[in-house]
Design an enzyme around this catalytic site. Structure first.
Site, PDB file in Angstrom:
ATOM      1  N   GLU A 220       0.820  -1.220   0.000  1.00 28.77           N
ATOM      2  CA  GLU A 220       0.000   0.000   0.000  1.00 28.77           C
ATOM      3  C   GLU A 220       0.855   1.272   0.000  1.00 28.77           C
ATOM      4  O   GLU A 220       0.807   2.083   0.938  1.00 28.77           O
ATOM      5  CB  GLU A 220      -0.964  -0.010   1.189  1.00 28.77           C
TER       6      GLU A 220
ATOM      7  N   GLU B 128      -6.780  -7.778  -0.627  1.00 26.63           N
ATOM      8  CA  GLU B 128      -7.155  -7.713   0.790  1.00 26.63           C
ATOM      9  C   GLU B 128      -8.599  -7.255   0.907  1.00 26.63           C
ATOM     10  O   GLU B 128      -9.031  -6.357   0.171  1.00 26.63           O
ATOM     11  CB  GLU B 128      -6.323  -6.676   1.560  1.00 26.63           C
TER      12      GLU B 128
ATOM     13  N   GLU C 197      -3.437  -4.077  15.367  1.00 23.26           N
ATOM     14  CA  GLU C 197      -4.559  -4.641  14.609  1.00 23.26           C
ATOM     15  C   GLU C 197      -5.195  -5.842  15.303  1.00 23.26           C
ATOM     16  O   GLU C 197      -5.827  -6.678  14.664  1.00 23.26           O
ATOM     17  CB  GLU C 197      -4.090  -4.987  13.193  1.00 23.26           C
TER      18      GLU C 197
ATOM     19  N   PHE D 158      -7.776  -6.041  17.019  1.00 26.01           N
ATOM     20  CA  PHE D 158      -9.240  -6.118  16.923  1.00 26.01           C
ATOM     21  C   PHE D 158      -9.738  -6.086  15.477  1.00 26.01           C
ATOM     22  O   PHE D 158     -10.916  -5.852  15.215  1.00 26.01           O
ATOM     23  CB  PHE D 158      -9.891  -5.013  17.765  1.00 26.01           C
TER      24      PHE D 158
HETATM   25  C1  GLA Z   1      -4.289  -2.459   4.848  1.00 27.19           C
HETATM   26  C2  GLA Z   1      -2.910  -3.054   5.034  1.00 27.19           C
HETATM   27  C3  GLA Z   1      -2.892  -4.239   5.926  1.00 27.19           C
HETATM   28  C4  GLA Z   1      -3.785  -4.041   7.119  1.00 27.19           C
HETATM   29  C5  GLA Z   1      -5.174  -3.717   6.639  1.00 27.19           C
HETATM   30  C6  GLA Z   1      -6.171  -3.560   7.750  1.00 27.19           C
HETATM   31  O1  GLA Z   1      -4.981  -2.982   3.800  1.00 27.19           O
HETATM   32  O2  GLA Z   1      -2.319  -3.392   3.808  1.00 27.19           O
HETATM   33  O3  GLA Z   1      -1.562  -4.472   6.342  1.00 27.19           O
HETATM   34  O4  GLA Z   1      -3.290  -3.006   7.903  1.00 27.19           O
HETATM   35  O5  GLA Z   1      -5.131  -2.509   5.939  1.00 27.19           O
HETATM   36  O6  GLA Z   1      -7.442  -3.258   7.271  1.00 27.19           O
END
Ligand code: GLA
Length: 674
Positions: free
Chosen positions: A153, A308, A356, A358
């Site tokens: 990302e 994702e 993360e 939760f």
């Molecule tokens: C993004 C990130 C992940 C995670 C998700 C949580 O998509 O790439 O590593 O943090 O958000 O929703």
């Protein structure tokens, strides 16, 4: 149909981010067993593994990852192997604090979270390159390696860095873009407010300043920042290509449109990947998701990867709703309907600690006897039935034009109105098209538009004459176009097109705009048709355009609000305000009818989405019922088994479908249409 995913995995990509380094090895065998039971075919491994493989600079320990990769291949699961460069270990900032990014106000962003690196830092890049080389060499021939996952990302948390290293890189970038300081002064209109530079060395990033910044400087900084991240990506890609020429590469794009210019990035990806997190609390969430899927698919005009999504709730909104029973399945099929050849989640096993803990996962804290595991595993079992769909795509007759640079520019400051959000504007035009069940590609203005019957331009504020000319030519050659206000106003350096608004579109639209009359926050103006306009109004002087609707009150009463102009062999419709939803739908419906665009399936009950994927292997009609209640849908003529017509078969159940199909609440039918 050729399919990258089928070639690499033999079927759908189904799985999750897998972070085994968060768990003791005793858990890994259970992971493998549960993955097999859930139909997992691919996992994204090692995304945040940098500190776990390089505890000290230059000293690599891949032992744990070797054992993970071996287990994956032993279980027939592919690895979307990360290059691990997304979150540097604490030692990098400790030894090289200059690698940390800075905000425009000078705040240094500390380690302790993630993405704490300046993209232009040569030190970060050097350490990242060495790591990528080590990872690539180590796993080049590993049987589990299916796909490279570069970084993670890009720009999600830190789209721009304002440190001195970035400042210097910006000046180099400007040198390439403008050649010399005179050209920069000209483009940036620096005679204004005594901003003239004597040398490129004097230029700084648009840091916190006393008042409005130079808009061209701000816009160029966004372009530069996207390019700086792209350089990081390309640096990694070049290493991977050299070491593993046959392994495809991707990086996962994020929903918020404004970070990196994905249209510029897309040609450098072997397959487009996207992370999708629709908010169950948001009423329009599935339409917003559809918009992004149509944008991702259109980047290559090919299938893309849903890399994702959350199995249920996220944890990063202020209020994090779980997905209701059936929603995760329904929304996954929505992505597949709109071209995804992968359904992946964040993450496999819910973290015990960390920020993360939760966030939902395929294997929640409660283990596999949970809704998240059972629902995702059921979907994994089902997806295999759709393997024939892999490689097919959506053939859209409508394009919605959305330009990155222009979007950045129109969200700048010191404009006639501060209410011109590109995302919101795009969505207001996309929504009625979704409701009309026509397939849409969301594209940049530089693509070949001739294949589309209707082109919708919600807002193209910043556009060079050469690009504007493409839209003009499209209509001249017989195309249908709908354009909204404040388009064609400035060039790509934010200099106004002189000679009257909207410079390059005046002849096309058949009028001139004398003045902008933006409405106050929440303001509305009556329209002659009975609707209302919001956001904006403007003083139009017609020169050939037919008036479809007029402002009915206020200072502009009687003046044109919606126009239509026959131009060349085509037609250009224009909206001088943001009409209410019904009026907007009526304008777009009329344009669709004139352009000869029909719904994928007419007369559907409200809340039912219909999308068709097609390819050399067949046609599949996806029917998605977003209602909680059951609905009945009439299939197109001739699709039922009668009178020699090929019977439509629901691929998910194997049932031959009749003329009418019953869709359960949140139900899905994938009808193979012969
Ligand atoms: C993004 C990130 C992940 C995670 C998700 C949580 O998509 O790439 O590593 O943090 O958000 O929703």
């Amino acid at each position: 149909m050729s399919s990258l995913v089928r070639d690499r995995l033999g079927g759908f990509a189904f799985g999750a981010d897998y972070n085994p380094e968060q768990w003791s090895e005793s858990v890994w065998d259970e992971d493998m067993a549960l993955m097999k039971a859930a139909g997992v075919t691919m996992v994204s491994v090692g995304i945040f593994g940098w500190a776990a493989v390089e505890a000290e600079p230059g000293s690599y320990d891949f032992g744990w990852l070797d054992r993970v990769m071996d287990r994956l291949s032993a279980n027939g699961i592919g690895a979307c192997l990360a290059t691990m460069t997304a979150s540097p270990p604490p030692w990098l900032a400790h030894r090289h604090p200059e690698t940390l990014p800075r905000r425009a106000d000078g705040t240094v962003l500390s380690p302790g979270s993630r993405q704490h690196y300046c993209p232009s830092s040569p030190v970060y890049r050097e350490h990242a390159a060495r790591l990528v080389e080590a990872v690539a060499t180590r796993y080049a021939d590993h049987p589990a390696l299916a796909l490279w996952h570069i970084n993670n990302e890009y720009g999600c948390h830190v789209p721009e860095c304002f440190c001195d290293v970035s400042a210097s890189a910006f000046r180099s970038w400007l040198g390439v873009r403008y050649g010399d300081v005179d050209a920069l002064n000209d483009a940036w209109s620096t005679t204004f407010w005594s901003q003239r530079y004597a040398a490129l060395d004097e230029v700084l990033p648009p840091r916190a300043a006393p008042s409005f910044l130079n808009p061209a400087q701000v816009l160029d900084y966004k372009r530069f920042s996207s390019d700086a991240l792209l350089e990081c990506y390309l640096m990694e890609k070049e290493i991977l290509r050299r070491v593993t020429p046959d392994v495809p590469v991707t990086t996962n794009f994020v929903g918020a449109w404004h970070r990196i210019d994905v249209a510029k990035w897309a040609p450098h990806l072997d397959v487009v990947s996207y992370d999708s997190y629709p908010d169950p609390h948001e009423p329009d969430t599935v339409i917003q998701a559809a918009f992004m899927y149509d944008r991702m698919r259109a980047l290559h005009g090919k299938p893309w990867l849903l890399l994702e999504q959350a199995p249920s709730a996220v944890n990063w909104r202020t209020h994090n709703a779980p997905k209701a029973p059936g929603e995760m399945r329904l929304w996954s099929y929505q992505a597949v309907a709109r071209g995804a050849d992968a359904v992946m989640y964040f993450q496999w096993r819910q973290s015990r600690g960390g920020a993360e803990r939760f966030h939902s996962a395929m294997v929640p804290h409660g283990g596999p006897i949970t809704r998240a595991y059972t629902e995702t595993a059921a979907l994994g079992a089902e997806l295999g039935r759709l393997d024939a769909v892999l490689g097919s795509t959506v053939d859209a007759p409508v394009a919605l034009v959305s330009d990155w640079s222009s979007g950045w520019a129109v969200q700048g400051s010191a404009l006639p109105s501060a209410d011109l959000g590109q995302e919101e504007t795009d969505f207001a035009h996309y929504r009625p098209l979704w409701t009309a069940r026509v397939a849409v590609d969301v594209v940049s203005p530089s693509v070949d538009l001739s294949r589309y019957r209707l082109v919708v331009v919600p807002n193209l504020y910043a556009v060079d004459v050469a690009v504007a000319e493409r839209l003009v030519e499209y209509v001249r050659a017989g195309g249908h176009l709908v354009m909204s206000f404040f388009s064609g106003i400035v060039d790509s350096a934010e200099r106004v097109h002189l000679g009257g608004y909207p410079g390059p579109f005046r002849d096309l639209l058949g009028f001139g705009v004398d003045e902008f009359w933006p409405l106050p926050p929440g303001g509305a103006v009556a329209l002659g048709s009975g609707g209302v306009g919001t956001h904006w109004s403007e003083w139009i002087t017609p020169a050939g355009a037919e008036v479809l609707d007029r402002f009915a009150d206020g200072e502009l009463a009687g003046r044109p609000a919606i126009t239509r102009h026959a131009f060349g062999d085509g037609v250009a419709t224009y909206l001088a305000t943001r009409p209410d939803e019904a009026t907007m739908a009526a304008v777009l419906d009329r344009a669709l009818a004139e352009a000869g665009v029909a719904a994928v399936l007419p007369d559907l009950p409200a809340g039912v989405e219909a999308v068709e994927r097609r390819g050399s292997g067949g046609r599949w009609l996806f029917l998605l019922n977003h209602n909680k209640h059951a609905v009945t849908v009439r299939l197109p003529e001739g699709s039922e088994g009668a009178e020699g017509a090929a019977g439509a078969v629901d691929v998910l159940t194997g049932d031959v479908l009749g003329a009418e199909v019953e869709l359960a609440g949140r139900g899905v039918v994938v009808a193979r249409m012969g």
